[in-house]
Design a protein around this motif. Structure first.
Motif, PDB file in Angstrom:
ATOM      1  N   TRP A   3      63.361  55.188  94.888  1.00 21.28           N
ATOM      2  CA  TRP A   3      62.597  53.974  95.138  1.00 21.28           C
ATOM      3  C   TRP A   3      61.497  54.206  96.171  1.00 21.28           C
ATOM      4  O   TRP A   3      61.123  53.326  96.913  1.00 21.28           O
ATOM      5  CB  TRP A   3      63.514  52.831  95.582  1.00 21.28           C
ATOM      6  N   SER A   4      60.967  55.408  96.222  1.00 19.16           N
ATOM      7  CA  SER A   4      59.957  55.725  97.232  1.00 19.16           C
ATOM      8  C   SER A   4      58.537  55.725  96.679  1.00 19.16           C
ATOM      9  O   SER A   4      57.584  55.579  97.437  1.00 19.16           O
ATOM     10  CB  SER A   4      60.257  57.078  97.876  1.00 19.16           C
ATOM     11  N   GLU A   5      58.382  55.897  95.374  1.00 26.00           N
ATOM     12  CA  GLU A   5      57.057  55.915  94.759  1.00 26.00           C
ATOM     13  C   GLU A   5      56.955  54.784  93.756  1.00 26.00           C
ATOM     14  O   GLU A   5      57.819  54.628  92.910  1.00 26.00           O
ATOM     15  CB  GLU A   5      56.828  57.244  94.030  1.00 26.00           C
ATOM     16  N   THR A  59      58.996  53.723  89.016  1.00 25.03           N
ATOM     17  CA  THR A  59      59.478  54.173  90.315  1.00 25.03           C
ATOM     18  C   THR A  59      60.427  55.343  90.129  1.00 25.03           C
ATOM     19  O   THR A  59      61.073  55.475  89.084  1.00 25.03           O
ATOM     20  CB  THR A  59      60.171  53.030  91.091  1.00 25.03           C
ATOM     21  N   SER A  98      58.040  49.430  97.808  1.00 25.37           N
ATOM     22  CA  SER A  98      59.127  50.073  97.064  1.00 25.37           C
ATOM     23  C   SER A  98      60.485  49.510  97.459  1.00 25.37           C
ATOM     24  O   SER A  98      61.346  49.301  96.614  1.00 25.37           O
ATOM     25  CB  SER A  98      59.085  51.585  97.239  1.00 25.37           C
ATOM     26  N   ARG A  99      60.691  49.229  98.729  1.00 23.36           N
ATOM     27  CA  ARG A  99      61.992  48.683  99.140  1.00 23.36           C
ATOM     28  C   ARG A  99      62.193  47.276  98.588  1.00 23.36           C
ATOM     29  O   ARG A  99      63.315  46.855  98.332  1.00 23.36           O
ATOM     30  CB  ARG A  99      62.169  48.737 100.645  1.00 23.36           C
ATOM     31  N   ARG A 131      63.280  47.729  95.007  1.00 18.30           N
ATOM     32  CA  ARG A 131      64.681  48.173  95.014  1.00 18.30           C
ATOM     33  C   ARG A 131      65.623  46.994  95.237  1.00 18.30           C
ATOM     34  O   ARG A 131      66.639  46.855  94.547  1.00 18.30           O
ATOM     35  CB  ARG A 131      64.890  49.230  96.098  1.00 18.30           C
TER      36      ARG A 131
END
Length: 128
Positions: A73-75, A69, A11-12, A15
């Motif tokens: 931006w965690s899922e 997402t 996810s990062r 992002r």
């Protein structure tokens, strides 16, 4: 922008690849020339048909891979445009989210207020 097809993306990573370029998005017009937002409601058949028609109007290939997402931006979830079109209520479910084309050509944003917008990235000469 870099291709987002890598299955190992976290996810990062997504992002870092998407967020810095959000200012380059040109949003399609929505309900009128002053807004890019349109209704995305599933409350009755009429609203569902309008949303489906709007999604189909984007003329995107069914096989295009997309990344969904949340705005934190965690899922992350990967699917295809075709799967999203077949059951939009499975994806647009009262959670603020972004849908990004894996080829970085377009983005869609959905908010829990049952509105949605669609935009495409303008061409930028230097992207890493």
């Amino acid at each position: 922008m870099v291709n987002l097809l890598n299955q190992a993306l976290r996810s990062r990573d997504v992002r870092k690849l998407v967020e810095p370029h959000l200012h380059e998005v040109v949003w399609d017009s929505g309900v009128d020339e002053t807004s890019e937002w349109v209704m995305a409601s599933f409350e009755d058949l009429t609203h569902i048909q309008k949303l489906e028609s709007w999604l189909n109007s984007k003329e995107i290939s069914d096989s295009i891979e997309v990344i969904l997402t949340d705005t934190a931006w965690s899922e992350l979830q990967q699917t295809t445009w075709d799967a999203l079109l077949k059951k939009p209520d499975d994806y647009f479910n009262q959670k603020h989210m972004l849908v990004v084309a894996a080829d970085s050509s377009w983005i869609m944003e959905y908010t829990p207020q049952q509105i949605i917008r669609f935009g495409r990235w303008v061409k930028v000469t230097c992207r890493v």
